[in-house]
Write an enzyme that holds these catalytic residues in place. Structure first.
Site, PDB file in Angstrom:
ATOM      1  N   LYS A  49       4.700  -3.568  -6.348  1.00 10.66           N
ATOM      2  CA  LYS A  49       6.132  -3.440  -6.589  1.00 10.66           C
ATOM      3  C   LYS A  49       6.974  -3.780  -5.358  1.00 10.66           C
ATOM      4  O   LYS A  49       7.985  -4.434  -5.449  1.00 10.66           O
ATOM      5  CB  LYS A  49       6.420  -2.016  -7.061  1.00 10.66           C
ATOM      6  CG  LYS A  49       7.875  -1.715  -7.336  1.00 10.66           C
ATOM      7  CD  LYS A  49       8.287  -2.282  -8.664  1.00 10.66           C
ATOM      8  CE  LYS A  49       9.737  -2.036  -9.007  1.00 10.66           C
ATOM      9  NZ  LYS A  49      10.222  -3.017  -9.977  1.00 10.66           N
ATOM     10  N   CYS A  59       0.837  -1.202   0.000  1.00  8.88           N
ATOM     11  CA  CYS A  59       0.000   0.000   0.000  1.00  8.88           C
ATOM     12  C   CYS A  59       0.867   1.245   0.000  1.00  8.88           C
ATOM     13  O   CYS A  59       2.019   1.217   0.415  1.00  8.88           O
ATOM     14  CB  CYS A  59      -0.853   0.031   1.257  1.00  8.88           C
ATOM     15  SG  CYS A  59      -1.880  -1.417   1.425  1.00  8.88           S
TER      16      CYS A  59
HETATM   17  C1  F6R Z   1       9.823  -9.547 -10.096  1.00  5.20           C
HETATM   18  C2  F6R Z   1       9.845  -8.635  -8.978  1.00  5.20           C
HETATM   19  C3  F6R Z   1       9.768  -9.191  -7.605  1.00  5.20           C
HETATM   20  C4  F6R Z   1      10.825  -8.524  -6.720  1.00  5.20           C
HETATM   21  C5  F6R Z   1      10.709  -9.013  -5.271  1.00  5.20           C
HETATM   22  C6  F6R Z   1      11.800  -8.420  -4.403  1.00  5.20           C
HETATM   23  O1  F6R Z   1       9.872  -8.870 -11.313  1.00  5.20           O
HETATM   24  O2  F6R Z   1       9.947  -7.452  -9.157  1.00  5.20           O
HETATM   25  O3  F6R Z   1       9.914 -10.573  -7.606  1.00  5.20           O
HETATM   26  O4  F6R Z   1      12.072  -8.827  -7.256  1.00  5.20           O
HETATM   27  O5  F6R Z   1       9.464  -8.670  -4.748  1.00  5.20           O
HETATM   28  O6  F6R Z   1      11.766  -7.033  -4.415  1.00  5.20           O
HETATM   29  P1  F6R Z   1      13.017  -6.187  -3.955  1.00  5.20           P
HETATM   30  O7  F6R Z   1      14.112  -6.440  -4.921  1.00  5.20           O
HETATM   31  O8  F6R Z   1      12.548  -4.773  -3.960  1.00  5.20           O
HETATM   32  O9  F6R Z   1      13.380  -6.674  -2.579  1.00  5.20           O
END
Ligand code: F6R
Length: 586
Positions: free
Chosen positions: A581, A2
């Site tokens: 994200k 969120c």
């Molecule tokens: C796939 C993707 C997710 C992130 C995961 C970790 O394209 O974006 O699998 O890689 O949620 O996120 P971070 O790297 O921000 O810890």
């Protein structure tokens, strides 16, 4: 996850709140809402859907008032319904709350509020207990600061929330979820991410855990949870974090894929920590590499690079699984945490487990002020600029490039990377995507796809499968080439497509044997290689470069296949269903 926002200004805040919510949508896009204070009442508008759609329906941006809160949701507790959308109000509508994170003991609190205070809940979220607790404590003390201190005593879990009081106070509370104050000439804004800040705001304060901020009469004060005034530093944001737009591209995902010839050139550039990180690794007996999703795939690649080129004992540890295997973390080890956002709850948990085992924490992140940066002895910045598309693309190649640099440092220049060559290879691949677009068109109705690679190309196969699942909704599986004959071959027939990651390196000959096994079962082969082969049904050519660096370039056509397949299937690649994200809950 969120996004939460709070804005105090000398003019109507609803239009700016809605603009910021649009920019923060990548953190969650199930539903959206705002609450605005006008005189002593709070008006609320919220609905299910993305910001523009809900705003077209409800005209959230037309509400008038100089103080307000906003939220975009990625559902954790309670279905995606208008009732569960934030903000949530207390029973007398005098306090509204937007929240990110999880209140672990909400059921117990809810029961108490229902039984002993007659609260009738309107939603099934964990959030709604917060405004009701605030109301009860505020009615007792009439003191906002005391109200917050009393309320946080009751809440268990990792959370950040912003509360709007009809008495004219805006409060932000941070406990293990991000919360940032932006300071402008006329505006004070609370946000989960600097990306949500209005363009004219570049001065920020990153709140620490267990702190809260009270904004009143256009002034702010920060306290810790025990009520002491907290010291803070005002930082200036780098330019590229403001006003992130798609430019001439249709989607952020497309823009971020096409930015890679530039982003790779500055990966970890001028970072004084590169050598320090190499030293920490050198002086540790064991290296654990952790991350989630795409960043976990990078951890697997890192294991190959560190062990093969630097002779380092290294193991990858999926962040969400770390707590089940922490007993294996040996003394004098280093935990290398990899995360684009630096906010993934699973990664932060793995780090806290590593700390308990006295592991030194180093990290690689795209946000220098993230929670992970603060938990690390040293962290190195990806430097690739904000990544908005839910699918990680440019962060993946920057992470990989930095790994090559660190490993090169450890093996006295045995794999020195010429970034210009890589950047040129990217330009070449991106300059003509017609073959890939044709391929995407011809496979748009597939239900399954397999991706195979051997050695260091295996995690690239996993990463490709993740990308395809994420933005095309096609079931995809990344398989180590040699494993196909141990089971998955049973799934091959004339309707099956297999992407074979097959650059001309030491895995080439073995892969060709596998290609022949696939062809004997009438399945179709998509070869990703610098070398053509008659058994490929489709050949996606990559430039010829030094063998050690193929992982860096083969991923580009694979990202493009996922992207164009997403478009062919009518999916918005920036906002795939059910995802967000930055996943800040466990
Ligand atoms: C796939 C993707 C997710 C992130 C995961 C970790 O394209 O974006 O699998 O890689 O949620 O996120 P971070 O790297 O921000 O810890």
């Amino acid at each position: 996850m969120c996004s939460i926002l709070g804005l105090d200004s000398d003019h109507d805040v609803a239009p700016d709140l809605v603009k910021s919510l649009k920019k923060m949508e990548y953190r969650g896009y199930d539903s959206v809402g705002v609450a605005i204070k006008n005189d002593s009442s709070i008006s609320i508008k919220k609905g299910v859907g993305k910001v523009n759609a809900v705003n077209n329906d409800l005209q959230m941006d037309k509400l008038s008032g100089h103080m307000g809160i906003g939220h975009t949701r990625w559902a954790t507790h309670g279905k995606v319904t208008p009732e569960n959308a934030h903000p949530h109000m207390c029973s007398t509508n005098s306090i509204g709350v937007v929240h990110n994170g999880i209140i672990e003991n909400y059921l117990e609190l809810r029961e108490d509020l229902e039984k002993n205070h007659g609260v009738i809940f309107k939603s099934t979220t964990d959030t709604e207990v917060i405004p009701n607790l605030l109301k009860i404590y505020f009615e007792k003390s009439h003191d906002v600061k005391k109200t917050i201190m009393d309320t946080v005593q009751k809440l268990k879990g990792h959370y950040a929330f912003v509360a709007l009081f009809n008495t004219g106070e805006l409060v932000g509370v941070k406990n293990h979820e991000p919360l940032i104050l932006g300071i402008g000439d006329t505006d004070l804004i609370l946000t989960s991410d600097v990306v949500g800040l209005p363009e004219n705001i570049s001065s920020v304060v990153y709140l620490e855990n267990n702190q809260f901020i009270i904004i009143e009469n256009h002034k702010h004060k920060i306290f810790d949870f025990t009520g002491h005034v907290a010291q803070f530093t005002i930082k200036t944001l780098p330019k590229n974090y403001q006003n992130v737009t798609k430019g001439s591209y249709k989607y952020f995902t497309e823009k971020e894929i096409f930015e890679q010839p530039d982003s790779i050139l500055v990966a970890g550039c001028n970072d004084e920590h590169l050598e320090k990180i190499a030293d920490v690794v050198k002086n540790s007996d064991y290296l654990y590499l952790t991350g989630s999703g795409t960043s976990y795939n990078i951890a697997v690649i890192a294991k190959y690079l560190f062990s093969r080129y630097a002779g380092k004992k290294a193991e990858h540890l999926m962040a969400s699984e770390a707590k089940y295997s922490s007993q294996y973390i040996v003394p004098n080890s280093t935990l290398f945490a990899i995360s684009q956002s630096g906010e993934s709850a699973d990664v932060l948990e793995a780090v806290s487990i590593g700390k308990k085992k006295n592991a030194k924490i180093i990290s690689m992140i795209n946000s220098e002020n993230s929670s992970l940066a603060r938990e690390s002895l040293y962290s190195i910045g990806l430097n690739c600029g904000p990544e908005i598309g839910v699918a990680a693309t440019k962060s993946f190649t920057s992470q990989m490039a930095i790994l090559y640099k660190i490993v090169d440092n450890l093996c006295d220049g045995c794999i020195t990377l010429n970034f210009k060559i890589i950047s040129d290879a990217y330009k070449k691949i991106l300059s003509d995507t017609s073959t890939i677009q044709e391929l995407a068109k011809s496979i748009k109705n597939i239900e399954n796809i397999f991706v195979i690679g051997r050695g260091i190309h295996y995690p690239i196969a996993k990463e490709t499968a993740l990308k395809i699942k994420e933005i095309t909704y096609v079931h995809a599986e990344g398989i180590a080439g040699g494993e196909l004959k141990h089971g998955p071959l049973a799934l091959m027939d004339e309707s099956t497509y297999v992407i074979v990651i097959n650059p001309d390196d030491d895995s080439y000959v073995d892969n060709i044997s596998t290609v022949n096994e696939i062809k004997s079962r009438n399945a179709k082969v998509i070869g990703i290689s610098n070398k053509e082969h008659p058994s490929y049904d489709y050949w996606i050519q990559i430039p010829t470069i030094a063998k050690a660096f193929y992982p860096l370039i083969e991923i580009i056509p694979l990202q493009l296949i996922s992207y164009y397949l997403s478009l062919e299937r009518g999916i918005d690649p920036d906002y795939p269903k059910n995802l967000a994200k930055s996943v800040t809950v466990k």
